[in-house]
Design an enzyme around this catalytic site. Structure first.
Site: not given
Length: 260
Positions: A161, A168
């Site tokens: 990720y 995020k």
């Protein structure tokens, strides 16, 4: 005895959904759920290439407002809110479902991420939501609901990720602070954390198929969520039934986030 009249839960509400790319988008699931529950929609598309995919969906959802919105282009976001103010005079629901990072920074390790790539990722994936909140709040005259799409990689390390993890995480923190700041105006703010979904944005992640397989195997419900699962969860949060819920990260992932 007269039968009670049934009104859809979002009847008369005005919703702006930013981030539809095609019929597989999480944002489309949100827009579809809002419409099914009676809301009127404003929908944006990123550029002329994506317009050909989004315009038919806007027609299907009977959206009276369809506008371009690339948040990296000066003035486009402001133009959307000016149109909303002109046509509706108010806004009840806002969905931010956009994220982007340069491919080389997205697919490489975080420690190799360039300063420019990190800055662009933060601006488009996080700060644009803050800008939207600033523009939306004056239109939410009787309160409203704002939602931004996150992912479990904001809370825990998810292999591959990479840069989107801290980006995020910043988005989720922004939701908390906006919930605090806008709460006195009866505006509620939520970070939504869906499980892995086959979307165009997700396809840019390295080894994404492995994430999908792991999610379906490890989630307590035993299967992946879909865009309508996310859409109806967001629709619920936009109704009066969720009037005392704000500031948290709402997982729509079949329970996968509880697994060790």
């Amino acid at each position: 005895m007269t039968a009670a009249t049934h009104h859809p839960a979002l009847a008369g509400k005005k919703a702006l959904v930013v981030g539809i790319a095609n019929e597989h988008s999480i944002a489309y699931g949100c827009a579809s759920a809002f419409r099914q529950l009676g809301a009127e929609l404003a929908i944006t598309y990123a550029n002329e290439k994506s317009r050909s995919y989004v315009e038919p969906l806007a027609r299907e959802l009977q959206a009276p407002i369809l506008m371009p919105c690339d948040v990296s282009h000066a003035g486009e976001l402001e133009a959307v809110f000016e149109r909303v103010a002109k046509d509706w005079g108010r806004l009840d629901i806002l969905v931010h479902s956009i994220a982007w990072a340069p491919k080389e920074d997205l697919q490489g390790p975080l420690h190799a991420c360039s300063a420019d790539g990190f800055a662009k990722a933060i601006d488009i994936s996080c700060h644009s939501f803050i800008r939207m909140a600033r523009l939306a709040a004056p239109l939410m005259k009787e309160g409203g609901t704002m939602m931004a799409m996150s992912y479990h990689g904001a809370q825990k390390v998810v292999a591959n990720y990479n840069v989107m993890g801290p980006v995020k995480a910043a988005l989720e923190a922004s939701c908390r602070y906006l919930a605090y700041e806008l709460g006195p105006q009866a505006i509620r703010v939520h970070a939504i954390s869906p499980g892995p979904l086959k979307t165009r944005a997700a396809s840019g992640l390295k080894d994404f198929e492995l994430l999908l397989n792991e999610a379906s195997e490890r989630a307590p419900v035993g299967e992946l969520v879909d865009i309508m699962d996310v859409g109806f969860a967001c629709a619920y949060l936009a109704t009066p039934y969720a009037r005392r819920i704000t500031g948290g990260t709402v997982y729509v992932d079949g329970g996968m986030h509880i697994m060790g």
